[in-house]
Design a protein around this motif. Structure first.
Motif, PDB file in Angstrom:
ATOM      1  N   GLY A  27      27.692  64.773   8.138  1.00 46.76           N
ATOM      2  CA  GLY A  27      26.341  64.219   8.208  1.00 46.76           C
ATOM      3  C   GLY A  27      25.265  65.205   7.839  1.00 46.76           C
ATOM      4  N   THR A  28      25.321  66.414   8.394  1.00 48.91           N
ATOM      5  CA  THR A  28      24.290  67.420   8.113  1.00 48.91           C
ATOM      6  C   THR A  28      24.304  67.813   6.650  1.00 48.91           C
ATOM      7  N   ASP A  29      25.513  68.040   6.116  1.00 48.65           N
ATOM      8  CA  ASP A  29      25.641  68.424   4.711  1.00 48.65           C
ATOM      9  C   ASP A  29      25.114  67.323   3.807  1.00 48.65           C
ATOM     10  N   PHE A  30      25.431  66.077   4.106  1.00 47.60           N
ATOM     11  CA  PHE A  30      24.986  64.983   3.256  1.00 47.60           C
ATOM     12  C   PHE A  30      23.478  64.783   3.345  1.00 47.60           C
ATOM     13  N   SER A  31      22.922  64.946   4.535  1.00 44.81           N
ATOM     14  CA  SER A  31      21.469  64.807   4.687  1.00 44.81           C
ATOM     15  C   SER A  31      20.744  65.833   3.834  1.00 44.81           C
ATOM     16  N   MET A  32      21.285  67.052   3.794  1.00 47.97           N
ATOM     17  CA  MET A  32      20.696  68.089   2.949  1.00 47.97           C
ATOM     18  C   MET A  32      20.761  67.699   1.482  1.00 47.97           C
ATOM     19  N   ARG A  33      21.882  67.123   1.079  1.00 45.42           N
ATOM     20  CA  ARG A  33      22.040  66.726  -0.312  1.00 45.42           C
ATOM     21  C   ARG A  33      21.094  65.587  -0.678  1.00 45.42           C
ATOM     22  N   VAL A  34      20.968  64.619   0.217  1.00 43.85           N
ATOM     23  CA  VAL A  34      20.071  63.497  -0.050  1.00 43.85           C
ATOM     24  C   VAL A  34      18.636  63.978  -0.211  1.00 43.85           C
ATOM     25  N   GLU A  35      18.217  64.914   0.632  1.00 45.37           N
ATOM     26  CA  GLU A  35      16.871  65.464   0.515  1.00 45.37           C
ATOM     27  C   GLU A  35      16.685  66.170  -0.826  1.00 45.37           C
ATOM     28  N   LEU A  36      17.703  66.920  -1.235  1.00 43.44           N
ATOM     29  CA  LEU A  36      17.662  67.599  -2.528  1.00 43.44           C
ATOM     30  C   LEU A  36      17.568  66.593  -3.660  1.00 43.44           C
ATOM     31  N   TRP A  37      18.387  65.546  -3.622  1.00 47.39           N
ATOM     32  CA  TRP A  37      18.391  64.555  -4.700  1.00 47.39           C
ATOM     33  C   TRP A  37      17.058  63.801  -4.769  1.00 47.39           C
ATOM     34  N   ASN A  38      16.460  63.546  -3.628  1.00 43.53           N
ATOM     35  CA  ASN A  38      15.156  62.868  -3.621  1.00 43.53           C
ATOM     36  C   ASN A  38      14.096  63.697  -4.336  1.00 43.53           C
ATOM     37  N   TYR A  39      14.094  65.016  -4.092  1.00 48.83           N
ATOM     38  CA  TYR A  39      13.149  65.888  -4.787  1.00 48.83           C
ATOM     39  C   TYR A  39      13.415  65.902  -6.287  1.00 48.83           C
ATOM     40  N   MET A  40      14.696  65.905  -6.657  1.00 48.84           N
ATOM     41  CA  MET A  40      15.043  65.919  -8.075  1.00 48.84           C
ATOM     42  C   MET A  40      14.558  64.643  -8.764  1.00 48.84           C
ATOM     43  N   VAL A  41      14.740  63.499  -8.107  1.00 49.66           N
ATOM     44  CA  VAL A  41      14.279  62.231  -8.677  1.00 49.66           C
ATOM     45  C   VAL A  41      12.761  62.218  -8.791  1.00 49.66           C
ATOM     46  N   ASP A  42      12.065  62.752  -7.792  1.00 50.79           N
ATOM     47  CA  ASP A  42      10.599  62.807  -7.852  1.00 50.79           C
ATOM     48  C   ASP A  42      10.126  63.642  -9.040  1.00 50.79           C
ATOM     49  N   LEU A  43      10.778  64.788  -9.270  1.00 45.61           N
ATOM     50  CA  LEU A  43      10.388  65.650 -10.390  1.00 45.61           C
ATOM     51  C   LEU A  43      10.766  65.030 -11.732  1.00 45.61           C
ATOM     52  N   LEU A  44      11.854  64.277 -11.756  1.00 42.49           N
ATOM     53  CA  LEU A  44      12.289  63.663 -13.008  1.00 42.49           C
ATOM     54  C   LEU A  44      11.239  62.706 -13.561  1.00 42.49           C
ATOM     55  N   ARG A  45      10.389  62.166 -12.702  1.00 46.05           N
ATOM     56  CA  ARG A  45       9.350  61.238 -13.160  1.00 46.05           C
ATOM     57  C   ARG A  45       8.349  61.924 -14.093  1.00 46.05           C
ATOM     58  N   GLN A  46       8.313  63.252 -14.060  1.00 49.27           N
ATOM     59  CA  GLN A  46       7.403  63.975 -14.963  1.00 49.27           C
ATOM     60  C   GLN A  46       7.923  63.941 -16.404  1.00 49.27           C
ATOM     61  N   ASN A  47       9.241  64.026 -16.579  1.00 47.99           N
ATOM     62  CA  ASN A  47       9.867  63.978 -17.914  1.00 47.99           C
ATOM     63  C   ASN A  47      11.073  63.042 -17.856  1.00 47.99           C
ATOM     64  N   PRO A  48      10.863  61.764 -17.689  1.00 46.87           N
ATOM     65  CA  PRO A  48      11.986  60.857 -17.428  1.00 46.87           C
ATOM     66  C   PRO A  48      12.954  60.680 -18.587  1.00 46.87           C
ATOM     67  N   VAL A  49      12.470  60.727 -19.800  1.00 42.29           N
ATOM     68  CA  VAL A  49      13.332  60.449 -20.952  1.00 42.29           C
ATOM     69  C   VAL A  49      14.129  61.667 -21.371  1.00 42.29           C
ATOM     70  N   GLN A  50      13.461  62.816 -21.509  1.00 41.29           N
ATOM     71  CA  GLN A  50      14.112  63.994 -22.071  1.00 41.29           C
ATOM     72  C   GLN A  50      14.463  65.072 -21.059  1.00 41.29           C
ATOM     73  N   GLY A  51      13.940  65.004 -19.822  1.00 38.39           N
ATOM     74  CA  GLY A  51      14.251  66.021 -18.834  1.00 38.39           C
ATOM     75  C   GLY A  51      13.514  67.325 -19.096  1.00 38.39           C
ATOM     76  N   PHE A  52      13.952  68.382 -18.420  1.00 35.06           N
ATOM     77  CA  PHE A  52      13.261  69.680 -18.487  1.00 35.06           C
ATOM     78  C   PHE A  52      13.974  70.698 -19.369  1.00 35.06           C
ATOM     79  N   GLY A  53      15.033  70.286 -20.034  1.00 35.64           N
ATOM     80  CA  GLY A  53      15.770  71.220 -20.884  1.00 35.64           C
ATOM     81  C   GLY A  53      17.073  71.647 -20.238  1.00 35.64           C
ATOM     82  N   TRP A  54      18.053  71.943 -21.069  1.00 35.67           N
ATOM     83  CA  TRP A  54      19.390  72.281 -20.573  1.00 35.67           C
ATOM     84  C   TRP A  54      19.443  73.710 -20.050  1.00 35.67           C
ATOM     85  N   PHE A  55      19.927  73.866 -18.806  1.00 34.88           N
ATOM     86  CA  PHE A  55      20.126  75.187 -18.215  1.00 34.88           C
ATOM     87  C   PHE A  55      21.532  75.337 -17.638  1.00 34.88           C
ATOM     88  N   GLY A  56      22.226  74.230 -17.397  1.00 35.84           N
ATOM     89  CA  GLY A  56      23.532  74.329 -16.746  1.00 35.84           C
ATOM     90  C   GLY A  56      23.331  74.747 -15.307  1.00 35.84           C
TER      91      GLY A  56
END
Length: 447
Positions: free
Chosen positions: A283-312
Motif C-alpha cells: 500500500g505505501t509503495d503504491f501510494s507513492m507511485r500513484v502520487e508520482l504518476w499524478n505529477y507526471m500526468v499534470d506536467l504532460l499537459r504542458q507538452n501533450p503531443v511531443q513530450g519533453f524529449g527523450w532522456f531514458g
C-alpha cells in the motif's frame, strides 16, 4: 545444422565473423554485458561499460556485413521499432537539453542494434540457451555475494548496492542494484530455464538447480512486483496451453474469448486495486507511485503531443524531472512506469508507438506459439508478457536489459506473421533461414 554458415566475404576474418561459434560467443558477451551493467559501472565505471557496448556494436556491424547475403533489408528490423526509435531521435529537437537527449538516444539505438544482430544470427532455441547460460552465472554470483555479505562477513557491499540482509530472508539485490530489478530478472530466468527443461537442451539436473536458484532469488528479493509477474505469467502459460491443445478450427474463437477475458481482467483488477494492493502488502509503495504518476500526468499537459524529449533514465538536474523530485522530496531516476515515462518524454505519440510495438510483437509471437509444435516458441510471448506487465510498475523496459529484451522479442516476432513476409517471400529460400544457424523460426527444430 552446419557449423559454419556461408560467409559473405572471403578470407579467414569473414569466415570467423560469419561462423556459428562467433555468433554464440557474441550473443553470450552481449547478454553478459547488458545484464551486468550495474555491476560493471559500480566496479569499473560508466566509461568502461560504454566502451564495451561500443566495441560490441562495431563487432555487430562486422558480423552483419559478413552475413549480408543471408539477410534481407526488408525484414531486418520491425517497422514499429524503427518508428519508435526515430520518434525518440526527433524529440532531440524540442528537448531542453539536446546534447543529453542525443547521447541517451545513442545508448538506446546501440542496445536496439545489438538486439537486432542477435535476432538474426541466433534462432530462438539458441537465444534461450545463451540467455540461460548467462543468467545461471549472474544469479549464482548474486547469491554468492549475498551470502558473503549477509552471512560470512555480515557487512553490506555498498558499492554494489547489496544490503547484506539474506540472513533476514531479504530483501536481496544481488549484482542488479535493486530488489525489483533482481525479481524482474529472476522471473525472466525462470521462463528461460523452464523452456530449456521442456526442450531438453540442458541436463535435467542443471535445469532443476537453475529453477530453484531463480525461484529462490525471486522470493528473497521480496519485490511486490514479482507476485504480480508470477501471476500474470502463470495465467499466460495456462492460456497458451489451452490454445496449443485446441483444434485448429477452434483456435480463432478461443483467442477472441481469451482476449475478452484479458480486457475484463484488467477492468476488474483496476476496480479492485485497493484490496489487491492491501493483500500484497504494497500500500505505501503504491501510494507513492500513484502520487508520482499524478505529477507526471499534470506536467504532460504542458507538452501533450511531443513530450519533453527523450532522456531514458532521468537527468535529475533537468526539467521536468527536477521539478517532480522537488515537489515529492525524492530522487526518482525513473517514473516507475514505462508507459507514463514514455508519455512524459515522448508525448502521446510516443506512447501510442510504444504500445503498438509491444502489442504487435506480443500478438505475432502469441499466434506463432499457438500454432507451432515446439514449446520453444512460447519463450518469446512469455518474455513479452513479463516485460509488458512489469512496465506497469517499473521503467526497466525503456533502458538497459529490458529494452534489449523488448527489441529482441520484437525482432523474433517480426520474422513471422509480418506483412513483409509476402513482399520478401522470393528471398526466403536463399535468405535468412537457409542456413541451419540463420536465426529464423523455421530454422529451428521441434525438439
Amino acid at each position: 545444422m552446419t557449423d559454419t554458415p556461408r560467409a559473405a566475404s572471403s578470407g579467414w576474418l569473414g569466415t570467423l565473423l560469419a561462423s556459428a561459434s562467433f555468433a554464440r560467443a557474441f550473443t553470450l558477451v552481449v547478454f553478459a554485458t547488458v545484464f551486468s551493467a550495474h555491476a560493471i559501472e559500480r566496479t569499473a565505471g560508466r566509461v568502461t561499460y560504454v566502451t564495451i557496448v561500443a566495441g560490441l556494436c562495431v563487432l555487430g556491424v562486422a558480423v552483419m556485413v559478413a552475413r549480408r547475403r543471408e539477410l534481407s533489408l526488408l525484414r531486418l528490423v520491425p517497422t514499429t521499432v524503427v518508428v519508435f526509435v526515430a520518434w525518440a531521435l526527433a524529440s532531440i529537437f524540442w528537448s531542453e537539453d539536446p546534447a543529453t537527449s542525443f547521447w541517451s538516444w545513442v545508448s538506446m539505438a546501440a542496445l536496439a542494434f545489438l538486439a537486432v544482430v542477435i535476432g538474426h544470427v541466433r534462432d530462438t532455441l539458441q537465444t534461450v540457451r545463451a540467455l540461460g547460460d548467462v543468467l545461471r552465472v549472474l544469479l549464482a554470483v548474486s547469491l554468492a555475494l549475498e551470502v558473503l555479505s549477509g552471512i560470512l562477513l555480515d557487512i553490506p557491499f555498498t558499492f554494489l548496492g547489496i544490503q547484506g540482509r539474506i540472513a533476514e530472508l531479504g530483501p536481496v539485490q544481488g549484482i542488479f542494484g535493486t530488489r525489483n530489478l533482481l525479481g524482474f530478472v529472476a522471473v525472466m530466468a525462470l521462463i528461460t530455464f523452464l523452456i530449456e527443461y521442456r526442450t531438453q537442451s540442458v541436463r535435467p539436473g542443471v535445469s532443476v538447480v537453475s529453477v530453484v536458484l531463480a525461484g529462490g532469488l525471486a522470493a528473497l528479493s521480496d519485490s511486490p512486483t514479482v507476485v504480480v509477474l508470477a501471476l500474470g505469467v502463470g495465467l499466460a502459460v495456462g492460456a497458451l496451453a489451452l490454445v496449443r491443445h485446441a483444434r485448429p478450427e477452434r483456435r480463432a474463437g478461443l483467442q477472441l474469448a481469451l482476449g475478452a477475458l484479458v480486457v475484463i481482467g484488467v477492468f476488474v483488477g483496476y476496480t479492485a486495486r485497493h484490496p489487491i494492493i492491501a493483500l500484497l502488502g504494497a500500500g505505501t509503495d503504491f501510494s507513492m507511485r500513484v502520487e508520482l504518476w499524478n505529477y507526471m500526468v499534470d506536467l504532460l499537459r504542458q507538452n501533450p503531443v511531443q513530450g519533453f524529449g527523450w532522456f531514458g533514465v532521468w537527468d535529475q538536474g533537468q526539467y521536468p524531472f527536477n521539478a517532480i523530485n522537488y515537489w515529492l522530496r525524492t530522487d526518482h531516476a525513473t517514473g516507475l512506469n514505462a508507459y507514463f515515462d514514455v508519455a512524459l518524454q515522448l508525448g502521446w505519440v510516443g506512447l501510442v508507438l510504444f504500445l503498438a510495438l509491444g502489442a504487435l510483437a506480443l500478438g505475432r509471437s502469441w499466434l506463432v506459439a499457438g500454432e507451432r509444435r515446439s514449446v520453444v516458441y512460447a519463450w518469446t510471448p512469455l518474455i513479452l508478457v513479463t516485460l509488458l506487465i512489469d512496465s506497469m510498475f517499473e521503467s526497466f523496459t525503456l533502458t538497459g536489459l529490458g529494452w534489449l529484451m523488448l527489441v529482441l522479442c520484437a525482432v523474433r516476432a517480426g520474422q513471422s506473421r509480418s506483412w513483409r513476409e509476402k513482399l520478401d517471400s522470393g528471398t526466403d529460400a536463399a535468405g535468412p533461414g537457409a542456413a541451419g544457424d540463420s536465426g529464423l523460426p523455421h530454422a529451428q527444430g521441434d525438439g
